[in-house]
Design a protein around this motif. Structure first.
Motif, short mmCIF file in Angstrom:
data_model
loop_
_atom_site.label_atom_id
_atom_site.label_comp_id
_atom_site.label_asym_id
_atom_site.label_seq_id
_atom_site.Cartn_x
_atom_site.Cartn_y
_atom_site.Cartn_z
N SER A 71 0.82 -1.22 0.00
CA SER A 71 0.00 0.00 0.00
C SER A 71 0.86 1.27 0.00
N ASP A 72 2.07 1.22 0.58
CA ASP A 72 2.94 2.41 0.60
C ASP A 72 3.48 2.71 -0.80
N ALA A 73 3.93 1.70 -1.50
CA ALA A 73 4.52 1.90 -2.83
C ALA A 73 3.47 1.84 -3.94
N LYS A 74 2.24 1.47 -3.58
CA LYS A 74 1.14 1.34 -4.53
C LYS A 74 1.51 0.42 -5.70
N SER A 75 2.14 -0.69 -5.36
CA SER A 75 2.48 -1.73 -6.35
C SER A 75 2.40 -3.09 -5.67
#
Length: 184
Positions: A71-75
């Motif tokens: 969720s932090d890197a959105k990948s």
């Protein structure tokens, strides 16, 4: 008057001193590992001590493939691993005619390969060896001439700890397998 003598003959299977087998099954720790497993194993009765005691060696292989969303890197993060536990230990083996039961304990050393991909970039790719662990197994077999069909339940307890290629938590688990072994 005629007399006839009857002779009874009871056939017993020859004594078994060892075996080599192959098995297939499933391993799971109900969290991260749930995969098919293939194993090779050999055992030999020990020349000293009780006749029910045998040495056992084995190797198995299974894999892990998971994808999670970061969720932090959105990948997404994709992890692929192959574990190859080698074990050496002792087992108690008892035979009754064509049936057998065995229970044992072993030390486990597990090399593994891991690749972690973050999005489309490989972040980790390498080989490592997990911390030494323990295996406990038990099973039953049915003899067919010079061979045996068997089932085995096993628990592998080890973690893949610190190092450049790390897997957090247990990478062992419980397995149930069935197989075929040649007896000698």
């Amino acid at each position: 008057m005629c007399s006839s003598d009857l002779t009874e003959l009871e056939l017993e299977p020859r004594p078994v001193t060892g075996g080599v087998g192959v098995a297939g099954g499933w391993i799971s720790n109900f969290r991260t590992i749930s995969a098919p497993q293939l194993s090779l194993q050999a055992w030999q009765r020990l020349p000293i001590g009780p006749k029910i005691l045998a040495a056992r060696v084995g190797v198995s292989v299974y894999g892990l493939e998971q994808t999670v969303q970061d969720s932090d890197a959105k990948s997404h993060v994709s992890v692929q691993s192959t574990f190859v536990p080698f074990d050496i230990g002792l087992q108690v083996l008892e035979r009754w005619g064509s049936r057998s039961l065995h229970f044992g304990i072993a030390t486990v050393v597990t090399p593994y390969a891991m690749t972690a991909t973050f999005g489309r970039q490989t972040g980790v790719n390498g080989l490592a060896v997990a911390s030494p662990g323990l295996a406990v197994q038990g099973g039953a077999g049915y003899r067919l001439g010079g061979s045996e069909l068997f089932v085995e339940a096993r628990y592998l307890l080890f973690t893949a700890g610190a190092g450049p290629v790390v897997f957090d938590g247990s990478v062992g688990g419980g397995s149930l397998s069935g197989g075929y072994r040649l007896l000698f």
